[in-house]
Write an enzyme that holds these catalytic residues in place. Structure first.
Site, short mmCIF file in Angstrom:
data_model
loop_
_atom_site.label_atom_id
_atom_site.label_comp_id
_atom_site.label_asym_id
_atom_site.label_seq_id
_atom_site.Cartn_x
_atom_site.Cartn_y
_atom_site.Cartn_z
N ALA A 235 0.83 -1.21 0.00
CA ALA A 235 0.00 0.00 0.00
C ALA A 235 0.86 1.25 0.00
O ALA A 235 0.57 2.22 -0.72
CB ALA A 235 -0.93 -0.01 1.21
N TYR A 236 1.92 1.24 0.80
CA TYR A 236 2.81 2.40 0.87
C TYR A 236 3.51 2.63 -0.47
O TYR A 236 3.55 3.76 -0.98
CB TYR A 236 3.84 2.17 1.98
CG TYR A 236 4.79 3.31 2.20
CD1 TYR A 236 4.35 4.53 2.71
CD2 TYR A 236 6.15 3.17 1.94
CE1 TYR A 236 5.23 5.57 2.94
CE2 TYR A 236 7.04 4.20 2.17
CZ TYR A 236 6.58 5.41 2.66
OH TYR A 236 7.46 6.44 2.89
N ALA A 237 4.03 1.56 -1.06
CA ALA A 237 4.70 1.69 -2.35
C ALA A 237 3.74 2.17 -3.43
O ALA A 237 4.09 2.97 -4.29
CB ALA A 237 5.33 0.36 -2.75
#
Length: 244
Positions: free
Chosen positions: A151-153
């Site tokens: 999700a962060y990437a």
């Protein structure tokens, strides 16, 4: 003071953002230290800058709130006369395998990392003076694909995409747009929840065999924000000690 540059730094009260704010100030910028939560922490950054002879103010803004961001830029213009450098270092991290991710965490990441960067970049594109620079913070995980960072990437991949488009939309303005993508960096946000073995393993991935420091990242941002770095435009700089 006529040649003084003015920088707005979101997420400027701690971690990489704090290092960016103090580094830009040391290089002669007047700095607006943007923060969302802790007024006292932001005031500490302002104090560190002013006690060293620099000029700085703190400004509270949720980066995803367009009215608050516009007000922060208004404060910069009122205090220092304009805006030359905008650094989007406010960010949120949530770690989980994609299969297990709470979608509320995804929405929170989207609000801060994507919408927040977009709102800040939009205001910067409207207001930055000729010779200025916009620097967005991404992450080397976009290329490294560490498990649990999906999700962060994904949110930072969006940051990279919008940055490269923005650089081309700014044709004729003499304003650059670049992204800096740190690798593992010793910040409170990065270290939280990791045991010593995990941290050491990440540190050893780089040929330089250590974690990055906030100051390592700040120096790269400061170069891109300076007249010396003005020929670098529409790029993603992976500042990660050589991790492939």
């Amino acid at each position: 003071m006529s040649d003084e540059r003015v920088a707005v730094v979101s997420g400027g009260s701690r971690g990489i953002g704090r290092a960016i704010a103090t580094t830009l100030a040391a290089q002669g910028c007047a700095v607006v230290v943007g923060y969302k939560g802790s007024a006292s922490t932001a005031a500490g950054v302002v104090e560190a800058i002013t006690s060293a002879g620099g000029r700085a103010i703190a400004a509270q803004a949720d980066v995803a709130d367009e009215a608050a961001v516009a007000a922060m830029f208004d404060e910069a213009e009122k205090a220092f006369g304009g805006v030359d450098v905008v650094v989007n270092s406010a960010g949120r991290l949530a770690l989980s395998p994609i299969a297990d991710l709470d979608l509320a965490d995804l929405d929170a990441l989207h609000r801060t990392n994507i919408r927040g960067t977009f709102v800040m970049a939009r205001e910067a594109a409207r207001r930055a003076r000729a010779g200025g620079a916009i620097v967005n913070l991404s992450t080397s995980v976009v290329g490294l694909q560490f498990p649990s960072y999906g999700a962060y990437a994904a949110s930072k991949g969006a940051v990279e995409a919008m940055t490269l488009v923005l650089a081309r939309e700014l044709r004729g303005r003499d304003v650059t747009a670049n992204a800096v993508a740190p690798g593992p960096t010793a910040t409170e946000m990065f270290l939280e929840g990791k045991d010593d073995a995990t941290i050491e393993g990440l540190a050893q991935q780089a040929p330089l065999e250590r974690l990055g420091t906030p100051e390592d990242i700040a120096e790269v941002v400061a170069f891109l924000a300076s007249p010396s770095g003005h020929w670098v435009n529409g790029q993603v700089v992976r500042a990660n000690g050589g991790i492939i």
